[in-house]
Design a protein around this motif. Structure first.
Motif, mmCIF file in Angstrom:
data_model
loop_
_atom_site.group_PDB
_atom_site.id
_atom_site.type_symbol
_atom_site.label_atom_id
_atom_site.label_comp_id
_atom_site.label_asym_id
_atom_site.label_seq_id
_atom_site.Cartn_x
_atom_site.Cartn_y
_atom_site.Cartn_z
ATOM 1 N N GLU A 25 -27.734 36.548 -22.420
ATOM 2 C CA GLU A 25 -29.100 36.540 -21.875
ATOM 3 C C GLU A 25 -29.330 37.882 -21.178
ATOM 4 O O GLU A 25 -28.490 38.311 -20.377
ATOM 5 N N ARG A 259 -45.543 30.600 -30.237
ATOM 6 C CA ARG A 259 -45.769 31.575 -29.164
ATOM 7 C C ARG A 259 -47.192 32.122 -29.231
ATOM 8 O O ARG A 259 -47.819 32.094 -30.291
ATOM 9 N N ILE B 92 -30.905 22.549 -17.783
ATOM 10 C CA ILE B 92 -31.590 23.792 -18.188
ATOM 11 C C ILE B 92 -31.438 24.018 -19.694
ATOM 12 O O ILE B 92 -32.415 24.301 -20.386
ATOM 13 N N TYR B 93 -30.213 23.861 -20.212
ATOM 14 C CA TYR B 93 -29.985 24.041 -21.655
ATOM 15 C C TYR B 93 -30.819 23.047 -22.471
ATOM 16 O O TYR B 93 -31.442 23.421 -23.465
ATOM 17 N N ILE B 101 -38.061 27.333 -25.495
ATOM 18 C CA ILE B 101 -38.245 28.513 -24.636
ATOM 19 C C ILE B 101 -36.862 29.105 -24.345
ATOM 20 O O ILE B 101 -35.841 28.466 -24.605
ATOM 21 N N THR B 102 -36.822 30.326 -23.808
ATOM 22 C CA THR B 102 -35.531 30.966 -23.555
ATOM 23 C C THR B 102 -34.831 30.290 -22.369
ATOM 24 O O THR B 102 -35.482 29.664 -21.523
ATOM 25 N N VAL B 103 -33.518 30.455 -22.310
ATOM 26 C CA VAL B 103 -32.727 29.855 -21.221
ATOM 27 C C VAL B 103 -33.188 30.419 -19.869
ATOM 28 O O VAL B 103 -33.265 29.699 -18.873
ATOM 29 N N GLN B 104 -33.516 31.694 -19.879
ATOM 30 C CA GLN B 104 -33.978 32.368 -18.656
ATOM 31 C C GLN B 104 -35.258 31.710 -18.124
ATOM 32 O O GLN B 104 -35.377 31.431 -16.932
ATOM 33 N N GLU B 105 -36.199 31.442 -19.025
ATOM 34 C CA GLU B 105 -37.457 30.796 -18.627
ATOM 35 C C GLU B 105 -37.204 29.365 -18.171
ATOM 36 O O GLU B 105 -37.795 28.904 -17.192
ATOM 37 N N GLU B 107 -34.536 28.239 -16.857
ATOM 38 C CA GLU B 107 -33.892 28.273 -15.532
ATOM 39 C C GLU B 107 -34.939 28.414 -14.429
ATOM 40 O O GLU B 107 -34.886 27.703 -13.422
#
Lengths: 288, 126
Positions: A25, A259, B92-93, B101-105, B107
């Motif tokens: 990430e 998206r 979160i995963y 969505i991304t893991v970052q989002e 989180e």
């Protein structure tokens, strides 16, 4: 999470680009600072600075003074491949002689790149691959900077300077400026849930923050577009309100990737259509 | 031994917080509505003085004052994931995969939501 195969994706941020494993990430921690994490654990950090002349020795001296790391005199064979393009110095922990950081200075553009390894043993192999793919200056034929982060990428002329960025849940925004022109890049996810409560045109006008009726918006296949064409008197009136008279904005719906991607330009003078369309053509969503 | 440990000592690090397992407050009444959203009814924390005033002059004089909170689709999904076994990291995963969505989002979204549930004393982290 890691199945052993190293599938890579391209990351580009503020002048540098490289390919990194998809299971890393990428966190933007500053205008020129990226942190890479694997399974929520930091593995690798990258900081860089553009210089007009070679400052490798000076930066190295500062690093040694401000940290308790010492310079490794002999370069391991795995690092020698990088010396064709960069001046390379490795910094190790004094006690265990584990490589903790590396300073790379590009021989062509003099950009100083500081690499910091959080977990040396696990990340070193992937880090080598990343550093081999590193590009810190645009190619001869193209004077554009690649911006590729999360799941979106676009090419923006190098003279657009990054002003601000934010990565909130479901909304990523980058803002750039160039000689009075302001550009906002945004990407929303997931699109299906956003479009349940508002139309594409309504979302675009909300993000663009201009009081225009949705009837003025041009609808195309999976995209909406709005361009302001103020008369001279309208321009004067808008300028008296200390606002920008010229706007160009578009919001596209990427159905397959779920998206929304948007571009918003504003300026005091008419906007450069050629640049706008070149940026729009390069803006794409890359499925992770 | 310090009599009053500093506040920074008790704040867990990010990796510690992600390993924590959120657990629902069993004393809170909640129900799943027809559209799948979650509706909470939880007691309003009042000081004894205001509680006495409420009991004397409030509409529902016998009981204690309550507040209602309805979660949206995303919040309801996270609430359903809280089973006393899954860690914050696992939630979160799962959230990232189910909402594409991304893991970052994920989180950002999940941690902010769990924080707001914790402030209302609807969950506790173990």
């Amino acid at each position: 999470m890691d199945d052993g195969t190293t599938t890579c994706r391209t990351v580009g941020w503020n002048g540098i680009s490289f390919s990194c494993p998809v299971n890393w990430e990428t966190f933007v921690s500053g205008n020129r600072h990226l942190v890479f994490e694997q399974d929520f654990q930091p593995v690798f950090e990258l900081r860089w600075h553009t210089n007009t002349k070679d400052r490798h020795a000076a930066v190295l001296r500062n690093l040694q003074q401000e940290s308790d790391l010492s310079l490794q005199t002999t370069l391991p064979s795995s690092w020698k491949a990088l010396t064709a393009s960069y001046s390379v110095s490795l910094l190790t922990e004094k006690k265990h002689s584990i490589i903790k950081a590396a300073l790379l200075t590009c021989r062509k553009c003099h950009t100083s790149i500081l690499v910091f390894f959080e977990d040396s043993a696990g990340s070193l192999k992937d880090s080598h691959n990343l550093l081999r793919s590193l590009q810190c200056h645009p190619g001869k034929e193209n004077d554009c900077t690649l911006w590729a982060i999360q799941d979106f990428q676009l090419q923006i002329p190098a003279d657009f300077i990054l002003d601000n960025y934010s990565f909130a849940a479901g909304l990523s925004r980058l803002s750039f400026s160039r000689a009075g022109t302001t550009l906002y890049v945004c990407r929303l996810a997931p699109a299906a849930e956003r479009l349940q409560t508002a139309s594409l045109a309504e979302i675009m006008l909300t993000l663009g923050d201009i009081p225009v009726d949705t009837a003025a918006v041009i609808h195309e296949d999976d995209s909406v577009c709005y361009q302001s064409q103020p008369t001279i008197s309208q321009q004067i009136l808008i300028r008296l309100k200390r606002k920008m008279p010229f706007h160009w904005m578009t919001l596209r719906h990427h159905r397959r990737e779920d998206r929304l991607s948007g571009l918003f330009f504003e300026d005091k003078k008419p906007l450069p259509e050629k640049t706008i369309h070149a940026i729009l053509a390069s803006y794409d969503i890359i499925p992770l | 031994m310090t009599l009053f440990p500093s506040k920074s000592d008790s704040v867990p690090s990010r990796s510690q917080a992600l390993q924590c397992v959120p657990k629902r407050n069993d004393t809170i009444h909640w129900e799943e509505l027809d559209d799948g959203s979650i509706l909470f009814t939880y007691p309003l924390p009042l000081s004894p003085f205001f509680l006495a005033l409420y009991k004397r002059f409030g509409k529902n004089r016998g009981g204690s004052p309550t507040r209602k909170l309805q979660l949206d689709k995303l919040g309801s999904h996270v609430w359903q994931q809280i089973d006393g076994k899954r860690s914050v990291k696992e939630i979160i995963y799962n959230f990232s995969k189910s909402h594409n969505i991304t893991v970052q989002e994920a989180e950002h979204a999940v941690t902010a939501f769990l924080k707001s549930l914790g402030q209302r004393e609807l969950i506790a982290l173990h």
